[in-house]
Structure formats: structure tokens, C-alpha cells
Design an enzyme around this catalytic site. Structure first.
Site, PDB file in Angstrom:
ATOM      1  N   PHE A   5      -4.221   7.059 -10.391  1.00 48.54           N
ATOM      2  CA  PHE A   5      -4.480   7.301  -8.978  1.00 48.54           C
ATOM      3  C   PHE A   5      -4.527   5.942  -8.293  1.00 48.54           C
ATOM      4  O   PHE A   5      -5.338   5.089  -8.666  1.00 48.54           O
ATOM      5  CB  PHE A   5      -5.823   8.015  -8.788  1.00 48.54           C
ATOM      6  CG  PHE A   5      -5.901   9.346  -9.464  1.00 48.54           C
ATOM      7  CD1 PHE A   5      -5.525  10.502  -8.797  1.00 48.54           C
ATOM      8  CD2 PHE A   5      -6.342   9.455 -10.774  1.00 48.54           C
ATOM      9  CE1 PHE A   5      -5.598  11.740  -9.420  1.00 48.54           C
ATOM     10  CE2 PHE A   5      -6.413  10.682 -11.410  1.00 48.54           C
ATOM     11  CZ  PHE A   5      -6.031  11.832 -10.733  1.00 48.54           C
ATOM     12  N   MET A  13      -6.269  -1.114  -6.903  1.00 50.41           N
ATOM     13  CA  MET A  13      -7.426  -0.570  -7.571  1.00 50.41           C
ATOM     14  C   MET A  13      -7.082   0.811  -8.076  1.00 50.41           C
ATOM     15  O   MET A  13      -7.482   1.776  -7.485  1.00 50.41           O
ATOM     16  CB  MET A  13      -8.598  -0.516  -6.588  1.00 50.41           C
ATOM     17  CG  MET A  13      -9.942  -0.317  -7.192  1.00 50.41           C
ATOM     18  SD  MET A  13     -10.402   1.155  -8.088  1.00 50.41           S
ATOM     19  CE  MET A  13      -9.867   2.507  -7.154  1.00 50.41           C
ATOM     20  N   PRO A  14      -6.310   0.883  -9.118  1.00 46.71           N
ATOM     21  CA  PRO A  14      -6.051   2.207  -9.675  1.00 46.71           C
ATOM     22  C   PRO A  14      -7.273   2.774 -10.387  1.00 46.71           C
ATOM     23  O   PRO A  14      -8.076   2.039 -10.967  1.00 46.71           O
ATOM     24  CB  PRO A  14      -4.936   1.957 -10.685  1.00 46.71           C
ATOM     25  CG  PRO A  14      -4.341   0.655 -10.301  1.00 46.71           C
ATOM     26  CD  PRO A  14      -5.460  -0.136  -9.704  1.00 46.71           C
ATOM     27  N   LEU A  15      -7.397   4.083 -10.310  1.00 44.23           N
ATOM     28  CA  LEU A  15      -8.334   4.836 -11.137  1.00 44.23           C
ATOM     29  C   LEU A  15      -7.474   5.529 -12.180  1.00 44.23           C
ATOM     30  O   LEU A  15      -6.508   6.217 -11.835  1.00 44.23           O
ATOM     31  CB  LEU A  15      -9.097   5.863 -10.302  1.00 44.23           C
ATOM     32  CG  LEU A  15      -9.911   6.905 -11.080  1.00 44.23           C
ATOM     33  CD1 LEU A  15     -10.998   6.249 -11.904  1.00 44.23           C
ATOM     34  CD2 LEU A  15     -10.489   7.932 -10.123  1.00 44.23           C
TER      35      LEU A  15
END
Length: 134
Positions: free
Chosen positions: A72, A1-3
Site C-alpha cells: 500500500f 512510506m509503503p505499508l
């Protein structure tokens, strides 16, 4: 789950911004195997002069078409996986006409306990969400 945070100079159309975001997301999905719905991007346009991105001594110059990307994500991926991701993002953006020297990526890792998806809870810690595989 990258931001993913994407910063660009003002002047692109909404469709072009969507293509940038989608291209980056598609590269991350292909390289890291994340689900389609794990799509968390923040796109920010800046007036002229608010993005400074020199060449750091590499011998090339960037243009106003610079795309600054911050990813992130949870730690644990190999250097090879990260290098593949960087290449995939550059290739996807290259398909949109963005030169490689204008693709700048910063990669920040953290742990499952560093994420809250709402309600003030760390859902990976509480078990509401399964911790993604690496």
C-alpha cells in the site's frame, strides 16, 4: 512510506520471517529511495488451507512456500517503476530460496491524505510530515 502486508503459510522460523520482511523492505528502499526508518510491515502466518493462490492460467503451480505481498503506497509511480519493484522483490526473495512462482504481489495506491500515523491526524495534510517524493 509503503505499508506492506506479508502473508505466508505457518512453518517458517522467526529468523526466516525477518529475512522475508527485510528482503522486501530492502527491495522497496532500493527501487523507491525510501528512508531506512520507513519500515511498516505486518507479517501473518496462516494454518494450512487458509491461503489459496492458483496459477490464474499462467501454467505453473505454487507450493506451500507462497509469499503473498500487499504493498500500500502513494500513487504517482510509473509502470516501469512498479515493474522494477516487482522484479527487485522477486530477486531478493529468490536469494532466500523462494521460487519466483511463489512471489505474489498486489499493489494498491492512494494519496497523501489517506494516511494517519497516529493521534487521528493526517500528518501529510497537516504538514507534520513532508509528503514523500515519488
Amino acid at each position: 512510506m509503503p505499508l506492506v502486508r506479508i502473508d505466508v503459510n505457518a512453518g517458517r522460523t522467526p529468523a526466516e520471517l525477518q529475512q522475508l520482511s527485510r528482503g522486501i523492505h530492502d527491495a522497496i528502499r532500493a527501487e523507491y529511495g525510501i528512508p531506512q526508518h520507513d519500515y511498516f510491515h505486518i507479517l501473518t502466518e496462516h494454518p494450512a488451507g487458509q491461503i489459496v493462490a492458483q496459477d490464474a492460467g499462467l501454467g505453473f503451480e505454487r507450493t506451500n512456500e507462497i509469499v503473498m505481498i500487499q504493498i500500500f503506497t502513494q500513487g504517482g509511480r510509473s509502470q516501469d517503476a512498479k515493474q522494477s519493484l516487482f522484479a527487485a522483490v522477486a530477486a531478493k526473495l529468490g536469494e532466500l530460496g523462494i521460487a519466483g512462482e511463489n512471489v505474489f504481489i498486489g499493489y494498491v495506491e492512494n494519496t497523501a491524505s489517506d494516511w494517519s500515523f497516529g493521534f487521528g491526524r493526517a500528518q501529510y495534510v497537516t504538514g507534520e510530515l513532508a509528503v514523500p517524493r515519488k
